[in-house]
Scaffold this active site. Sequence first.
Site, PDB file in Angstrom:
ATOM      1  N   ARG A 103     -37.192  31.333  25.223  1.00  0.00           N
ATOM      2  CA  ARG A 103     -36.602  31.179  26.564  1.00  0.00           C
ATOM      3  C   ARG A 103     -37.695  30.621  27.453  1.00  0.00           C
ATOM      4  O   ARG A 103     -38.751  31.237  27.621  1.00  0.00           O
ATOM      5  CB  ARG A 103     -36.094  32.521  27.088  1.00  0.00           C
ATOM      6  CG  ARG A 103     -35.764  32.470  28.563  1.00  0.00           C
ATOM      7  CD  ARG A 103     -34.963  33.645  29.043  1.00  0.00           C
ATOM      8  NE  ARG A 103     -33.588  33.582  28.580  1.00  0.00           N
ATOM      9  CZ  ARG A 103     -32.592  34.292  29.098  1.00  0.00           C
ATOM     10  NH1 ARG A 103     -32.823  35.127  30.100  1.00  0.00           N
ATOM     11  NH2 ARG A 103     -31.361  34.179  28.638  1.00  0.00           N
ATOM     12  N   GLN A 133     -25.364  31.424  24.641  1.00  0.00           N
ATOM     13  CA  GLN A 133     -24.399  32.039  25.560  1.00  0.00           C
ATOM     14  C   GLN A 133     -23.053  31.313  25.502  1.00  0.00           C
ATOM     15  O   GLN A 133     -21.995  31.942  25.402  1.00  0.00           O
ATOM     16  CB  GLN A 133     -24.945  31.998  26.991  1.00  0.00           C
ATOM     17  CG  GLN A 133     -24.000  32.597  28.021  1.00  0.00           C
ATOM     18  CD  GLN A 133     -23.849  34.100  27.884  1.00  0.00           C
ATOM     19  OE1 GLN A 133     -24.835  34.812  27.939  1.00  0.00           O
ATOM     20  NE2 GLN A 133     -22.630  34.579  27.710  1.00  0.00           N
ATOM     21  N   ASP A 222     -21.384  31.220  37.413  1.00  0.00           N
ATOM     22  CA  ASP A 222     -22.750  31.701  37.161  1.00  0.00           C
ATOM     23  C   ASP A 222     -23.446  31.753  38.523  1.00  0.00           C
ATOM     24  O   ASP A 222     -22.933  31.234  39.522  1.00  0.00           O
ATOM     25  CB  ASP A 222     -23.452  30.722  36.194  1.00  0.00           C
ATOM     26  CG  ASP A 222     -24.834  31.198  35.746  1.00  0.00           C
ATOM     27  OD1 ASP A 222     -25.155  32.383  35.929  1.00  0.00           O
ATOM     28  OD2 ASP A 222     -25.599  30.360  35.234  1.00  0.00           O
ATOM     29  N   CYS A 262     -21.612  34.816  32.555  1.00  0.00           N
ATOM     30  CA  CYS A 262     -22.610  35.115  31.521  1.00  0.00           C
ATOM     31  C   CYS A 262     -23.465  36.328  31.885  1.00  0.00           C
ATOM     32  O   CYS A 262     -24.095  36.921  31.018  1.00  0.00           O
ATOM     33  CB  CYS A 262     -23.476  33.896  31.263  1.00  0.00           C
ATOM     34  SG  CYS A 262     -24.466  33.376  32.685  1.00  0.00           S
ATOM     35  N   ARG A 290     -22.455  38.389  22.263  1.00  0.00           N
ATOM     36  CA  ARG A 290     -23.759  37.750  22.009  1.00  0.00           C
ATOM     37  C   ARG A 290     -24.350  38.293  20.704  1.00  0.00           C
ATOM     38  O   ARG A 290     -24.892  37.568  19.895  1.00  0.00           O
ATOM     39  CB  ARG A 290     -24.744  38.039  23.167  1.00  0.00           C
ATOM     40  CG  ARG A 290     -24.424  37.395  24.509  1.00  0.00           C
ATOM     41  CD  ARG A 290     -24.611  35.899  24.496  1.00  0.00           C
ATOM     42  NE  ARG A 290     -25.949  35.462  24.171  1.00  0.00           N
ATOM     43  CZ  ARG A 290     -26.952  35.318  25.039  1.00  0.00           C
ATOM     44  NH1 ARG A 290     -26.751  35.558  26.315  1.00  0.00           N
ATOM     45  NH2 ARG A 290     -28.144  34.881  24.645  1.00  0.00           N
TER      46      ARG A 290
HETATM   47  N1  NVA Z   1     -28.167  29.996  35.024  1.00  0.00           N
HETATM   48  C1  NVA Z   1     -28.804  31.262  34.846  1.00  0.00           C
HETATM   49  C2  NVA Z   1     -28.321  31.917  33.585  1.00  0.00           C
HETATM   50  C3  NVA Z   1     -28.895  33.268  33.316  1.00  0.00           C
HETATM   51  C4  NVA Z   1     -28.424  33.863  32.026  1.00  0.00           C
HETATM   52  C5  NVA Z   1     -30.316  31.096  34.837  1.00  0.00           C
HETATM   53  O1  NVA Z   1     -30.791  30.126  34.225  1.00  0.00           O
HETATM   54  O2  NVA Z   1     -31.012  31.905  35.449  1.00  0.00           O
HETATM   55  N1   CP Z   2     -26.614  35.901  29.948  1.00  0.00           N
HETATM   56  C1   CP Z   2     -27.926  36.016  29.646  1.00  0.00           C
HETATM   57  O1   CP Z   2     -28.523  35.163  28.977  1.00  0.00           O
HETATM   58  O2   CP Z   2     -28.491  37.146  30.123  1.00  0.00           O
HETATM   59  P1   CP Z   2     -30.043  37.537  30.111  1.00  0.00           P
HETATM   60  O3   CP Z   2     -30.722  36.657  31.121  1.00  0.00           O
HETATM   61  O4   CP Z   2     -30.048  38.981  30.492  1.00  0.00           O
HETATM   62  O5   CP Z   2     -30.592  37.294  28.744  1.00  0.00           O
END
Ligand code: NVA
Ligand code: CP
Length: 306
Positions: A103, A133, A222, A262, A290
């Site tokens: 991530r 997701q 979102d 999400c 998930r």
């Molecule tokens: N669009 C959000 C999704 C979090 C799961 C982000 O990137 O923070």
């Molecule tokens: N939806 C999602 O990816 O959540 P987290 O940021 O908690 O991993």
Amino acid sequence: MTKHLLTISGLTKAEIDATFEKTRVFKQRQKRGIPHTPLIGKTIGLIFEKASTRTRVSFEVAMYQLGGNVIFISQRDSQIGRGEPIKDTARVLSRYVDGIVIRTFGHEIVEEFAHYSSVPVINGLTDLHHPCQVLTDVFTIVEKKGSCKGIKVAWIGDGNNMANSWIEAAARLGFDLMLACPDGYLPDKNILAKAKKEAGSKIEVVNDPKKVAKDADVLNTDVWASMGQEEETEKRKKAFKGYQINSEILKLAKKDAIVMHCLPAHRGEEITDEVLEGANSVVFDQAENRLHVQKVILEKLLHPEA
Ligand code: NVA
Ligand code: CP
């Protein structure tokens, strides 16, 4: 060639269908308490440069349930945070672990990592995509509606990483996707253009949330400010005013429409508490899925002969 999962468009429709088919079996097996441990002796590394609840915990539990192990590698405690090149980190970690979930911010970071990695790399969210997701979300639609064929999905809000992955999913799987995003916050131009060219279904971006909600089977949103955009929060609150899933918007959708998010959600911004907690909301089933979808992804990438 090592197979990675970086974007939805990196998967074929047949691969996605097979993933969903297997997810149903995995989920049933899990519910019945029947162990399935094809990844005994395997280890994945999780490199997270942004916060996470669902992605981190679901990948960790998925790996444990499959019989494997997990090492969480935070940017702060590893040499990544001190500037060790991605290409070196990728080659070193590939010698220890059997797969890596990342991530991070720029999508080019996971691309570079995957290029140098000799073990599968899974995108656990970048600024541009969130494939695990969205795969899960489409699986949830199929679970609830029987199929995603002929389904109309409405996206209301930011043209962000989630929106981009939804666009790729619509092109691959052939459902209609209508997005309502304010000017200046549209999805990635290249992803949209490519998807529109390849799609047999309708993919359209407009400004009007009501227009996209009309007769939708799925309402989806979102946060207005994603991770890394915290400084833009106030500016975004103004730009996104009206881009909210609330009871009026829900009334425009089909009676049996499902509401997806999400998570994490900002109640009172992109969605009201009433709708998030209401009868149409499937957000916690989505979150649960998930785990099931990612178990299938892990087995496929780490033990393809299973
Ligand atoms: N669009 C959000 C999704 C979090 C799961 C982000 O990137 O923070
Ligand atoms: N939806 C999602 O990816 O959540 P987290 O940021 O908690 O991993």
